[in-house]
Design an enzyme around this catalytic site. Structure first.
Site, PDB file in Angstrom:
ATOM      1  CB  ALA A 111      -1.175   0.146   1.381  1.00 54.12           C
ATOM      2  CG  LEU A 139      -1.565   0.190   5.891  1.00 52.95           C
ATOM      3  CD1 LEU A 139      -0.196   0.617   5.306  1.00 52.95           C
ATOM      4  CD2 LEU A 139      -1.526  -0.797   4.844  1.00 52.95           C
ATOM      5  CB  ALA A 140      -0.488  -2.991  11.514  1.00 52.67           C
ATOM      6  CE1 TYR A 225      -6.054   1.052  23.202  1.00 53.14           C
ATOM      7  CE2 TYR A 225      -4.028   1.250  23.066  1.00 53.14           C
ATOM      8  CZ  TYR A 225      -4.949   0.987  24.163  1.00 53.14           C
ATOM      9  OH  TYR A 225      -5.081   0.860  25.341  1.00 53.14           O
ATOM     10  CE1 TYR A 235      -0.077   1.155  20.523  1.00 57.16           C
ATOM     11  CE2 TYR A 235      -0.456   3.109  20.701  1.00 57.16           C
ATOM     12  CZ  TYR A 235      -0.525   2.155  20.629  1.00 57.16           C
ATOM     13  OH  TYR A 235      -1.037   1.752  18.243  1.00 57.16           O
ATOM     14  CE  LYS A 244      -1.415   4.342  15.789  1.00 58.37           C
ATOM     15  NZ  LYS A 244      -2.011   3.153  14.681  1.00 58.37           N
ATOM     16  CB  THR A 276      -4.666  -7.390  15.994  1.00 59.33           C
ATOM     17  OG1 THR A 276      -3.495  -6.060  15.905  1.00 59.33           O
ATOM     18  CG2 THR A 276      -5.991  -6.828  16.205  1.00 59.33           C
TER      19      THR A 276
END
Ligand code: NAD
Ligand code: NA
Length: 397
Positions: A111, A139-140, A225, A235, A244, A276
């Site tokens: 992508a 996307l990850a 997130y 995070y 993020k 996930t």
């Protein structure tokens, strides 16, 4: 061939194609058990083959009747290798969509490349009615080659403040163990932002705009997130948090642009913590998720991937009850972040030990979710049955 689960830490080395069908079917069944909704008609989902992107696609297709284009990076059968879970999820989605005459088209590849963007735009123009109403960016990825300068960047799961040691779950050994997250160099922070920040999302919107394929009222949502205090070190204050924030900044730029030109909108949506492929390898995260599930299930407010995305779409993006914070972010993580939920998670976090973690957390639930991502642990799939890889190898998403 009989396919058994093989794990390495938080990674699944195998997956089960028949189980993937069940994985997708259960999500479709959930959406069908709910009311239909008025949503977009033509959708592009970047990261469509697993996790939140797949759930979004299922909700939009089976709940709102949307025609969908999916972009994902997956592998098919190679010799004795069964291919990736997302490959089988996509095939299962296609089969189910086809039965209901729902158009679904897939692009398997990178992508981040300009070539992929060009291919998708060409398809929209020539075979998809010319325009799209919604782009979901889910996307990850651990690596991205910048299409402009050709340099390849790798993301790093590191802290930006100080070295962090904390407990996590090892699904392979079924143990709770300490993990240490080192401090990122400025170079590693920059690379993570390059991979997981907003640059590629913006390139997609610019390319689609230039291609003339965005409809009036076009919307785009990127998934992100934030997480609570116990995960801040890894995070919010980690390299992923930096990426993020870049994504959020991009959403403001895109929102101004889209509003002006298309009466459109761009949002970041902060989703709930779930197991996930991407999240299972983030240190500390799996244990936090297992404790969170315990608390949210007890309170009757637990959601899986499909429930979470279906609520985002029906209530917020295409509904009248959006939960939006001061920074203009959609907040389907609002139940996870409730004060009473977080207080109870923190209390458990203080008590959890390698001896008691299976009892005081929802370890069983988190593990089941992790296994089911890879097509395992469904009670109605026969895992001793022979899987004909040669036959399966003929299927393409
Ligand atoms: P996932 O690993 O299940 O899905 C990632 C998707 O990206 C897959 O479809 C994969 O094929 C695709 N992909 C990866 N690299 C690609 C490439 N180069 N080209 C094309 N496709 C590529 O991950 P997920 O957990 O669903 O994450 C999706 C988004 O949701 C991320 O932005 C993540 O931060 C966010 N999110 C996840 C959680 C969580 O708890 N899992 C919570 C909130 C937000
Ligand atoms: Na996804």
């Amino acid at each position: 061939m009989v396919i058994k689960p093989r794990l390495k830490g938080g990674l699944a080395l195998t997956n089960h194609p028949i189980g993937a069908k069940e994985f997708v079917k259960r999500q479709i069944d959930y959406v069908k058990s709910q009311d239909k909704y008025e949503g977009p008609k033509k959708v592009l989902i970047i990261g469509s083959s697993s996790g939140y992107g797949l759930a979004t696609r299922i909700s939009l297709a089976f709940g709102a009747g949307a025609e969908t284009i999916g972009v994902a990076f997956e592998k098919g059968v190679e010799g004795k290798r069964v291919g990736s879970a997302g490959w089988w999820n996509t095939i299962a989605f296609n089969e189910a969509a086809e039965k209901e005459d729902l158009v679904s088209k897939n692009f398997i590849g990178d992508a981040f490349s300009m070539e992929m963007k060009d291919d998708v735009i060409k398809f929209i123009k020539e075979e998809f009615g010319g325009k799209i109403d919604l782009l979901i960016y889910s996307l990850a990825s651990g690596v991205r080659t910048d299409p402009i300068d050709g340099a390849t960047y790798r993301s790093a799961l590191k802290s930006t403040t100080k070295e962090i040691t904390g407990p996590t779950i090892n699904f392979e050994k079924e143990t709770m163990e300490e993990t240490t997250m080192g401090v990122a160099t400025p170079e590693e922070i920059k690379s993570t932002v390059k991979v997981m920040g907003g640059e590629d999302w913006k390139l997609w919107i610019e390319a689609l705009d230039k291609g003339g394929v965005l409809s009036e009222g076009f919307k785009t949502v990127a998934y992100s997130y934030l997480g609570p205090k116990v995960t801040y070190g890894i995070y919010k204050e980690g390299t992923i948090g930096a990426a993020k924030r870049d994504l959020e900044h991009t959403s403001d730029i895109l929102n101004d642009f889209l509003k002006e030109k298309y009466n459109g909108e761009a949002y970041v949506s902060l989703s709930k913590a779930l197991m996930t492929r991407a999240s299972a390898v983030i240190p500390i995260f799996p244990l936090y998720a297992a404790l969170l599930y315990k608390v949210m299930k007890e309170k009757g407010i637990h959601e899986g991937t499909i429930e979470q995305k279906h609520r985002l779409l029906t209530q917020m993006v295409y509904g009248n009850n959006p939960v939006i914070d001061e920074e203009r972010r959609l907040r389907p993580d609002n139940w996870e972040m409730r004060e009473d939920v977080q207080e109870e998670v923190e209390a458990l976090w203080d008590k959890v030990t390698p001896e008691n973690f299976k009892q005081i957390s929802d370890y069983a639930g988190a593990r089941e979710e992790f296994m089911q991502l890879n097509g395992f642990d469904f009670d109605n799939v026969d895992y001793n049955a022979d899987v004909d890889l040669d036959e399966l190898a003929k299927l393409v998403p």
